[in-house]
Write an enzyme that holds these catalytic residues in place. Structure first.
Site, PDB file in Angstrom:
ATOM      1  N   GLY A  12       1.017  19.773   8.405  1.00  0.00           N
ATOM      2  CA  GLY A  12       0.710  18.549   9.123  1.00  0.00           C
ATOM      3  C   GLY A  12       1.905  17.628   9.185  1.00  0.00           C
ATOM      4  O   GLY A  12       3.049  18.030   8.923  1.00  0.00           O
ATOM      5  N   SER A  26      -6.346   5.226   0.866  1.00  0.00           N
ATOM      6  CA  SER A  26      -6.637   6.628   0.592  1.00  0.00           C
ATOM      7  C   SER A  26      -5.670   7.169  -0.444  1.00  0.00           C
ATOM      8  O   SER A  26      -4.672   6.532  -0.783  1.00  0.00           O
ATOM      9  CB  SER A  26      -6.540   7.452   1.878  1.00  0.00           C
ATOM     10  OG  SER A  26      -5.223   7.389   2.405  1.00  0.00           O
ATOM     11  N   HIS A  48      16.818   2.828  35.092  1.00  0.00           N
ATOM     12  CA  HIS A  48      17.641   4.040  35.146  1.00  0.00           C
ATOM     13  C   HIS A  48      19.057   3.719  34.686  1.00  0.00           C
ATOM     14  O   HIS A  48      19.629   2.697  35.065  1.00  0.00           O
ATOM     15  CB  HIS A  48      17.705   4.570  36.591  1.00  0.00           C
ATOM     16  CG  HIS A  48      18.636   5.729  36.759  1.00  0.00           C
ATOM     17  ND1 HIS A  48      18.302   7.008  36.381  1.00  0.00           N
ATOM     18  CD2 HIS A  48      19.914   5.790  37.247  1.00  0.00           C
ATOM     19  CE1 HIS A  48      19.315   7.816  36.638  1.00  0.00           C
ATOM     20  NE2 HIS A  48      20.303   7.102  37.174  1.00  0.00           N
ATOM     21  N   HIS A  94      -0.935   1.634  11.310  1.00  0.00           N
ATOM     22  CA  HIS A  94      -1.139   0.713  12.427  1.00  0.00           C
ATOM     23  C   HIS A  94      -2.602   0.617  12.820  1.00  0.00           C
ATOM     24  O   HIS A  94      -3.052  -0.429  13.286  1.00  0.00           O
ATOM     25  CB  HIS A  94      -0.262   1.102  13.633  1.00  0.00           C
ATOM     26  CG  HIS A  94      -0.225   2.559  13.964  1.00  0.00           C
ATOM     27  ND1 HIS A  94       0.444   3.474  13.198  1.00  0.00           N
ATOM     28  CD2 HIS A  94      -0.762   3.259  14.996  1.00  0.00           C
ATOM     29  CE1 HIS A  94       0.325   4.678  13.745  1.00  0.00           C
ATOM     30  NE2 HIS A  94      -0.415   4.569  14.834  1.00  0.00           N
ATOM     31  N   GLY A 149       0.789  -1.218   0.000  1.00  0.00           N
ATOM     32  CA  GLY A 149       0.000   0.000   0.000  1.00  0.00           C
ATOM     33  C   GLY A 149       0.822   1.269   0.000  1.00  0.00           C
ATOM     34  O   GLY A 149       2.051   1.251  -0.133  1.00  0.00           O
TER      35      GLY A 149
END
Length: 490
Positions: A186, A149, A469, A339, A40
């Site tokens: 965007g 799209s 940490h 996703h 895609g």
């Protein structure tokens, strides 16, 4: 052609995932995809190629900056450069390698691959048009619409992919532009603007709204604007573009109006990136005649569409009047993200195989901007939370990376983690409502926030977790502490 248990229309991150998952569950599956490569838009001309270029250009910037941690290479100054042709070769190899991997998964799963364009002929029948495997028909007991799209072409310009480009063209420039004008602030606009700025282009971002990245939390928008400007991107907000005129084979003029002052502005450049959004690919799928301009009535008259062309589905992603038809990804409502499409597909297949599964809470789906620093978000923004629950019922905890040990050691102390939560006194128990991160690696850390949202955790529960940490992620813990108490290093 044989009848299939499931016919998937589209081979993108929703379609191919749905096809594979259905095959894993024992279904006989066909996938119709018009393009030669599976994957895609995300794989061919979106998420993956843009990340390949973002990575390459980021590596260039890091190499230029090695001296700040004591690394000198032949008394290097800034005399490093990018071979654009090799960068594009890396991008192409990434695309083809990943697409071949999907082909292998299809072959292993026994999925029938059909290269063509599909159009509904009746509720269970699709006709094939164009492509390697058109003409013909395919029948399916169930049909998954995953057609994705495409780029919105605004009325003020004509995209030619030479001078006036969509993201597709901007991912394939053969040289660094002198001046790139990006229309739209965007995610796509700022990511690709960042790529070409790092490689040496002058970049001007034109945005109609009052800020870039308009869907992000206000503090994230402010910080991202600040950081991108520091990197040299020129950002013009509140601008209404009236016309883009191509003036030669290598130049264009962008004409706009300042919405606050009414002043007309004209910018000359050699490349224009039009990043004004995307629209769902539903226009031709339900028409008898394969023509985008056709006014023919729908074959399935009870199919309903939202204003922007999205297929209307129920909470199980089923078309209400045709329960055997499922819509997923960009063709239905929710964020247009790869996703999210994959998640839709898996949930739809569960429903098909006897485990009715509602679609996810789309507000929890992480949105990520892969610039430097990255910006990532899930859940409600501060303004959304206060609008819903009231100004006095929401508390925000913020931890800046300037106090984070790992980020200081790695010279990456820009940005913050912001957690939006309910106040304890509301009876909601300090529930986490949203998480927003600006930082290197924000796209990885945001999933901690997403899990907290999915699990319904409170800020206290998240803040009481013991993080490793030193780590960037400790700032998530500190922000959570600040949302209900007082952080240690904030």
């Amino acid at each position: 052609m044989d009848n299939f248990d499931l016919v998937v229309v589209g081979g993108g991150p929703g379609g191919y995932v749905g096809a594979i998952k259905a095959a894993q569950k024992g279904m006989k599956v066909a996938c119709i995809e018009k393009e030669k490569l599976l994957g895609g838009t995300c794989l061919r001309e979106g998420c993956i190629p843009s990340k390949a270029l973002l990575h390459a250009s980021h590596e260039l910037c890091c190499l230029k900056d090695l001296r700040r941690v004591g690394i000198n290479i032949n008394k290097m100054k800034d005399n490093v450069s990018m071979d654009v042709s090799k960068m594009m070769k890396h991008k192409t190899q990434t695309i083809t390698g990943l697409s071949k991997g999907i082909d292998n998964l299809f072959e292993h799963g026994g999925i029938t691959r059909i290269q063509a364009t599909a159009i509904f002929e009746d509720p269970h029948t699709l006709s094939l048009h164009q492509g390697k495997d058109g003409e013909g028909i395919v029948k399916g007991d169930r049909i998954m619409v995953a057609s994705g799209s495409s780029v919105v072409e605004p009325p003020f310009c004509k995209i030619d992919e030479e001078v006036v480009c969509s993201s597709t063209g901007a991912l394939s420039f053969d040289k660094v532009p002198e001046h790139l004008v990006v229309i739209g602030g965007g995610v796509i606009g700022v990511e690709l603007g960042s790529v070409w700025k790092r490689l040496g282009a002058k970049v001007t971002v034109i945005e109609y709204g009052d800020s870039i990245l308009g869907t992000m939390d206000k503090d994230a928008r402010i910080e991202m604007t600040k950081q991108l400007k520091k990197q040299g991107l020129k950002i013009n907000t509140g601008m209404a573009v009236g016309k883009v005129t191509r003036t030669s084979d290598e130049s264009a003029v962008v004409s706009m109006t300042d919405r606050s002052s009414g002043k007309e502005i004209h910018i000359e450049c050699d490349k224009v990136l039009v990043a004004c959004g995307r629209k769902p690919n539903t226009e031709t799928l339900f028409s008898r005649h394969f023509s985008p301009s056709s006014n023919a009535s729908l074959v399935l008259p009870d199919i309903k569409f939202a204003k922007r062309g999205q297929l209307i589905v129920d909470e199980y992603l089923q078309v209400p009047s045709y329960k055997h038809i499922f819509g997923i990804g960009d063709v239905v409502d929710g964020p247009m993200l790869a996703h999210k499409a994959s998640d839709d597909a898996i949930r739809a297949v569960k429903t098909m195989t006897g485990r009715p599964t509602k679609r996810s809470e789309y507000s929890y789906v992480p949105g990520i901007v892969y610039t430097s620093p990255e910006c990532a978000s899930c859940g409600m923004t501060e303004d959304e939370a206060k609008a819903l629950y009231g100004q006095d019922n929401v508390r925000c905890g913020v931890c800046h990376f300037s106090g984070n040990s790992r980020s200081k050691a790695c010279c990456e102390s820009v940005g913050f983690v912001k957690i939006v939560a309910m106040k304890e006194k509301t009876g909601k128990g300090g529930k986490v409502l949203g998480v927003h991160i600006v930082s290197e690696g924000a796209g990885e850390m945001i999933h901690q926030g997403m899990i907290a949202l999915e699990a319904g955790m409170t800020a206290e529960e998240l803040g009481e977790s013991c993080f490793g940490h030193p780590s960037f992620s400790e700032s998530v813990k500190e922000a959570a502490l600040s949302a209900y108490d007082i952080g240690i290093h904030c």
